[in-house]
Scaffold this motif. Sequence first.
Motif, short mmCIF file in Angstrom:
data_model
loop_
_atom_site.label_atom_id
_atom_site.label_comp_id
_atom_site.label_asym_id
_atom_site.label_seq_id
_atom_site.Cartn_x
_atom_site.Cartn_y
_atom_site.Cartn_z
N ALA A 1 0.85 -1.20 0.00
CA ALA A 1 0.00 0.00 0.00
C ALA A 1 0.88 1.24 0.00
N ASP B 1 -0.13 4.23 0.08
CA ASP B 1 -0.70 5.27 0.92
C ASP B 1 -0.48 5.00 2.41
N SER B 2 0.19 3.88 2.74
CA SER B 2 0.49 3.56 4.14
C SER B 2 1.89 4.04 4.49
N LYS B 3 2.09 4.47 5.74
CA LYS B 3 3.40 4.94 6.16
C LYS B 3 4.46 3.85 6.09
N THR B 4 4.02 2.61 6.24
CA THR B 4 4.96 1.50 6.20
C THR B 4 5.10 0.89 4.81
N ARG C 1 0.01 -3.04 4.51
CA ARG C 1 -0.99 -3.12 5.58
C ARG C 1 -1.55 -4.53 5.62
N ARG D 1 -7.81 -6.39 10.35
CA ARG D 1 -7.47 -5.61 11.53
C ARG D 1 -7.74 -6.38 12.82
N GLY E 1 1.71 2.84 12.18
CA GLY E 1 1.50 2.09 10.94
C GLY E 1 0.30 1.16 10.97
#
Length: 587
Positions: A68, A70-73, A76, A80, A228
């Motif tokens: 992803a 758009d994820s900081k890491t 994802r 969840r 994250g």
Amino acid sequence: MSAATAAATEPLPVRLTLPTHVPPLTLGWEVIRWCEQWLHSPMGDGSPLEFTPEQGRFIAWWYAFELADDSKTGWRWLYRRGLLRRPKGWGKDPLAAVLALVEMLGPSRLAGLDADGKPRGEPARAPYVVVAGTAEGQTRNTTGLLDLIASPDLRRRCSLEITVSGLCRGRSMAGDAAELRPMTSAYRTAEGARPTAGIAGETQHWVPSNGGTQLDLVLRRNLTKSPGGAARLLAISNAHLPGEDSVAETWHEAWLKQQKLDTDDTGDESAGILLDTREPIIDISPEALDVADRSQMLPLLAASYGDSHWTDLDRTAEDCADPDISRAHVLRFYGNLLVAGDGAWMDPSVWEAAYRDQPIPDAGEAIAVGFDGSRNRDSTAIVGTHMATGYQWILGVWQRDYSLGEDHFWEVPADEVHDTMARIFSTWVVARCYCDPAFWTADVDTWAGRWDSVAAWWMTGEHVIRNARATTAYREALNSGDVTWGGPVADVFTDHVTNAVERPVQGARSDADRLHTIAKPGGRRSRRRIDVAIAAILSWTARGDAIAGGWTPPPRRIARSRSLTEARLEKARKEAEADTAEPTEQP
């Protein structure tokens, strides 16, 4: 199970919720290799840990991820939170203990992809794992296994210390200080912690009265703080008791809603909630199942326990036959089936079997109607029943939004209710309409003055025996297949019916006449509504009384606002009359 039983028993077919294929991107395979290298079997014999195919598939999906941007890491998790629901003795707690150690010490986070595009794992940074329960015994079911499964090599490698209380400290494989801690339902003291992973044990017992609901919310809030979004909560449970408001039930309901969203939208596996369960498919009503009959129980048990080869099905079948254990208990805890408990009114499997995905009856068809209402506390409902087939659907429902708080004023829009009743009578031929006048006495009088088929039917007061017989007759009709249901807002219909609990009628003198009415679970102030269920009972009773009173279909009429279907039927009728008319003599 015994080898002889395993070989001789043909399991029932099962309904699976976990995808049968494997995810394209997952850390699960590295997690499995790490466990087999560093952990021992929970049997306590010091042998290496081995996973069954079911366990391996679950691990693969629990650690499935997607890339992803758009994820900081840069990646994802697909899920969840997760719910693993299995029968007693399947191995939920051992698997939870294994995954707790993975989250504390092992490759539980994505480090990147190798040259071949395969995922590489690494330990979480500063790992802090919580194993939660509403009582110490629930956490001990999981943490008590840590001493058995942690190998001597792992203890040396990670400086691992495990206390009698379940507290576990050491160093992760990356060298960071690591901790695993049990937590009970003192949820106020848990607020603010920053766990990197959580295990929730026996969530079928997490209910509002023991703080379980609040503990669940606190854990999920705390896990959300993780950088994250990598921290997650895994719950393990037996089949929950429908209508008890347990955390297992609310998670299951959330999963159902997300599955419906996926079906209507993308249909992919990224639902956010992972549910893994095996539900045996039985071809008779659970109420008709003889749990003391081994020939009936062994195929069911073989289906629910799957490949847990350590389970002795013969001994389990003997336990199921104990006379002091109820059928509902056996089917939930050993059969892994969602069935009503002793206090629940409707068995979910019976209700689901009566569902029909079909259009509602056309305008001009004959129907019976039931009305049950409130003014501002919970909801008002109108249910129709097709006279010809017994098919039921919601004609109208208005519900208070409890999320706005107790202080928020709300009232059923009476004008909308009156408009809906007028639309019903102008669209269909109403053979009979029963209305509970409580809170709506003047309105019901108005309707009775306008339409001859409307009659008041009090669901409270001195008519309790009559109402109990009507309630019993409705449930029997569902069991026999005489009642079916569907239509718009079917989820609301299900919620109201499965919320209802039985309330014994005082004064019943014999087992043959043991009657019940229905009520909200938890009393009159409960937020679990049952108004649609009562309207359905009234509608079904109105249909039966109309038929018993000699009702026959009146000449077909056209509604004031004709549908396309009605217009076509009318045209076809006129054409048929023209075809059968005697020809005019020609001069």
